[in-house]
Design an enzyme around this catalytic site. Structure first.
Site, mmCIF file in Angstrom:
data_model
loop_
_atom_site.group_PDB
_atom_site.id
_atom_site.type_symbol
_atom_site.label_atom_id
_atom_site.label_comp_id
_atom_site.label_asym_id
_atom_site.label_seq_id
_atom_site.Cartn_x
_atom_site.Cartn_y
_atom_site.Cartn_z
ATOM 1 C CD GLU A 10 -2.961 -1.452 1.965
ATOM 2 O OE1 GLU A 10 -4.021 -1.941 1.557
ATOM 3 O OE2 GLU A 10 -2.758 -1.140 3.135
ATOM 4 C CG HIS B 181 -3.484 1.709 6.329
ATOM 5 N ND1 HIS B 181 -4.847 1.910 6.370
ATOM 6 C CD2 HIS B 181 -3.309 0.407 5.972
ATOM 7 C CE1 HIS B 181 -5.458 0.788 6.027
ATOM 8 N NE2 HIS B 181 -4.557 -0.143 5.795
ATOM 9 C CG HIS C 133 -6.160 -3.429 8.941
ATOM 10 N ND1 HIS C 133 -5.898 -4.638 8.334
ATOM 11 C CD2 HIS C 133 -5.878 -2.490 7.998
ATOM 12 C CE1 HIS C 133 -5.467 -4.445 7.092
ATOM 13 N NE2 HIS C 133 -5.442 -3.145 6.868
ATOM 14 C CE1 TYR D 34 -8.006 18.709 23.027
ATOM 15 C CE2 TYR D 34 -6.476 17.033 22.245
ATOM 16 C CZ TYR D 34 -6.708 18.249 22.883
ATOM 17 O OH TYR D 34 -5.667 18.981 23.338
ATOM 18 C CG HIS E 207 -8.669 -1.504 3.962
ATOM 19 N ND1 HIS E 207 -8.058 -1.413 2.733
ATOM 20 C CD2 HIS E 207 -7.671 -1.767 4.845
ATOM 21 C CE1 HIS E 207 -6.771 -1.636 2.849
ATOM 22 N NE2 HIS E 207 -6.502 -1.855 4.117
HETATM 23 P P1 13P Z 1 1.339 -4.571 3.946
HETATM 24 O O1 13P Z 1 1.816 -5.705 4.853
HETATM 25 O O2 13P Z 1 1.663 -4.834 2.502
HETATM 26 O O3 13P Z 1 1.832 -3.244 4.461
HETATM 27 O O4 13P Z 1 -0.244 -4.545 4.044
HETATM 28 C C1 13P Z 1 -0.802 -4.461 5.331
HETATM 29 C C2 13P Z 1 -2.138 -3.819 5.311
HETATM 30 O O5 13P Z 1 -2.454 -3.101 6.230
HETATM 31 C C3 13P Z 1 -3.064 -4.098 4.197
HETATM 32 O O6 13P Z 1 -4.186 -3.260 4.295
#
Ligand code: 13P
Length: 214
Positions: free
Chosen positions: A77, A96, A98, A123, A163
């Site tokens: 990504e 980024h 999850h 905040y 995601h």
């Molecule tokens: P990568 O391991 O390629 O960074 O991907 C992890 C991820 O968060 C996919 O959404």
């Protein structure tokens, strides 16, 4: 020996990766971090790495147009990190994740995809602001970069459908703090659930935006 700026940034990526992992904001090999160096090159976490166990010497280095310059193969990504940097001159770091509550918000139906979390607290408004939902594309799909780039034009924080969140900051600590605020608001959103909530008024939001311009 004096530490170079690149060495310092490599150490910061490792430190904040471990912090996010220890706080359970990252699990398995999910999530990726990057930092833009003064020469325009980008340090990014390697693909399939755990944010909890990064090695500073093995972080990937890529050019602004995605050429792999060193280290392990970059996150699949990395391309959306590059899209955000291209769009936002002030961005020096991107996170980024999850993270559970934010991902849960990204899986809901939203009548208005231009802002998918209510302004529950000062905040949240100050750090995150409006949070648009980016349409779904599979992880690694280049079409995601175009969609992310469009959202990044007006926002430093966004949520990828089904995601997870992306946040750009002026430094890695800044991006991590914004990300933590986003995740806490998502948690509050589910904690409040169907109870009648009292989000901040338009006047309160305008006052905050004037007092703390982003
Ligand atoms: P990568 O391991 O390629 O960074 O991907 C992890 C991820 O968060 C996919 O959404």
């Amino acid at each position: 020996m004096v530490e170079t700026e690149e060495e310092r940034q490599r150490a910061e990526i490792v430190r904040f990766g471990a912090l996010l992992y220890d706080r359970r904001l990252a699990h398995g090999s999910a999530g990726n971090l990057s930092v833009r160096l003064a020469d325009g090159t980008i340090l990014v976490t390697p693909t399939n790495s755990s944010l909890g166990f990064l090695d500073p010497a093995r972080l990937s280095k890529v050019s602004a147009d995605g050429e792999h310059l060193g280290g392990d193969p970059p996150s699949k990504e990395a391309f959306f990190h590059l899209a955000v940097y291209a769009e936002r001159e002030s961005a020096a770091a991107i996170v980024h994740l999850h993270s559970t509550h934010s991902v849960a918000v990204s899986c809901l139906c939203h009548a208005d995809s231009s802002n998918v979390l209510p302004p529950l607290t000062a905040y949240h408004v100050m750090k995150v602001g409006k949070l648009p939902l980016v349409p779904y594309f599979r992880p690694g799909d280049r079409k995601l970069a175009d969609a992310v780039r469009e959202a990044a034009r007006g926002h430093h924080a966004m949520l990828l459908s089904n995601h997870g969140p992306i946040v750009a900051g002026r430094s890695l600590v800044d991006a991590v703090q914004i990300m933590e605020e986003l995740e806490e608001t998502a948690k509050l959103f589910f904690l409040i659930g169907d109870r009648p909530a009292r989000p901040l008024t338009c006047e309160a939001i305008e006052e905050l935006e004037a007092a703390f311009p982003s």
